[in-house]
Design an enzyme around this catalytic site. Sequence first.
Site, mmCIF file in Angstrom:
data_model
loop_
_atom_site.group_PDB
_atom_site.id
_atom_site.type_symbol
_atom_site.label_atom_id
_atom_site.label_comp_id
_atom_site.label_asym_id
_atom_site.label_seq_id
_atom_site.Cartn_x
_atom_site.Cartn_y
_atom_site.Cartn_z
ATOM 1 N N ARG A 1 28.410 -46.605 -13.594
ATOM 2 C CA ARG A 1 27.950 -46.553 -12.184
ATOM 3 C C ARG A 1 26.477 -46.745 -12.182
ATOM 4 N NH1 ARG A 1 32.469 -47.011 -12.331
ATOM 5 N NH2 ARG A 1 34.136 -45.586 -11.215
ATOM 6 N N SER B 1 34.110 -40.860 -4.132
ATOM 7 C CA SER B 1 33.647 -39.633 -5.102
ATOM 8 C C SER B 1 32.237 -39.328 -4.779
ATOM 9 C CB SER B 1 33.787 -40.160 -6.532
ATOM 10 O OG SER B 1 35.209 -40.873 -6.949
ATOM 11 N N GLU C 1 26.907 -39.143 -7.079
ATOM 12 C CA GLU C 1 26.996 -40.528 -7.131
ATOM 13 C C GLU C 1 26.625 -41.142 -5.636
ATOM 14 O OE1 GLU C 1 30.958 -43.350 -7.170
ATOM 15 O OE2 GLU C 1 30.753 -42.013 -9.124
#
Length: 297
Positions: A159, A210, A280
């Site tokens: 990520r 998420s 995130e």
Amino acid sequence: KSYISLKDKNTYKIGGKADFYCEPASIDDILEIVQWADSRRIPLLIIGNGSNLLISDTGWPGVVVNLSENYNKFEWSNNQVTAESGLMLNKLVNQVIDLGFCGMEELTGIPGTIGGGVIMNAGAFSMTLQDTIDTVTYYDLEEKMICSRKKNELEFGYRTSFLKRKPSIVLTTSFYFEKKSTKDILISKRAEIQAKRRDKQPLDYPNCGSVFKRPEKNYAGTLIESCGLKGMRIGDAEVSEKHANFIINRGNATAEDVRALMGLIQKTVLDRTGVMLEPEVIFAGEFKSSLVDNIKK
């Protein structure tokens, strides 16, 4: 000033107004906006589909540049495709599958654009965008120039990428596909992934995907659930009963509701398991409620 509401410009359906707002259609448009904002010292917020984003209730005190409306074209050349950063990732995934190429089928249903996907190296199941990336062209906001980098120069990780740490705007990305498969196999894989998403994710309420990154050797959702936080609410923000790493907007959630709930989740999980959950989701604008700082960094 335009004072355009940003509520319908992101998947959370949350956020105040933007002082200025535009939807460029070309690299020239983008550069013109950047120079205009730069000369007036006005802060820039670049958005695509707004799927990994929480915009504050006070909005954005500058110019919001929405790339997904008009800057979303793509072009194929044999087994390579070059896409503008506002293109919806899912649209590209479907094209790739239709042409019988492997490497993106597990990314089916990710709600973001190419630009955001590249910056955060979006992924699902065993695939990430870096698997098929060849070159990324971006505008460097510090050097004030257009640059290109090959995959191995983009420092991809979980990520993250070089572009996440670099003030820049992704312009175009080219992807290269090595393997072909039969269309039937790819289409059934796509259907399987779509079904998994429907089963596991609360797609019937506005959300940002998420909320927390996956901690080492664990899952954020599992940790949050183990702390008994499913269904926990602050205002209209709720930890999803379907998947604990999703915070849903039950109707009129504010950005502060979501942010306060995130802080509560972090603190509870840290106290009970010793694991520090890292967001995130990206925050834009000013927030009153604070998150738990990562002391261990």
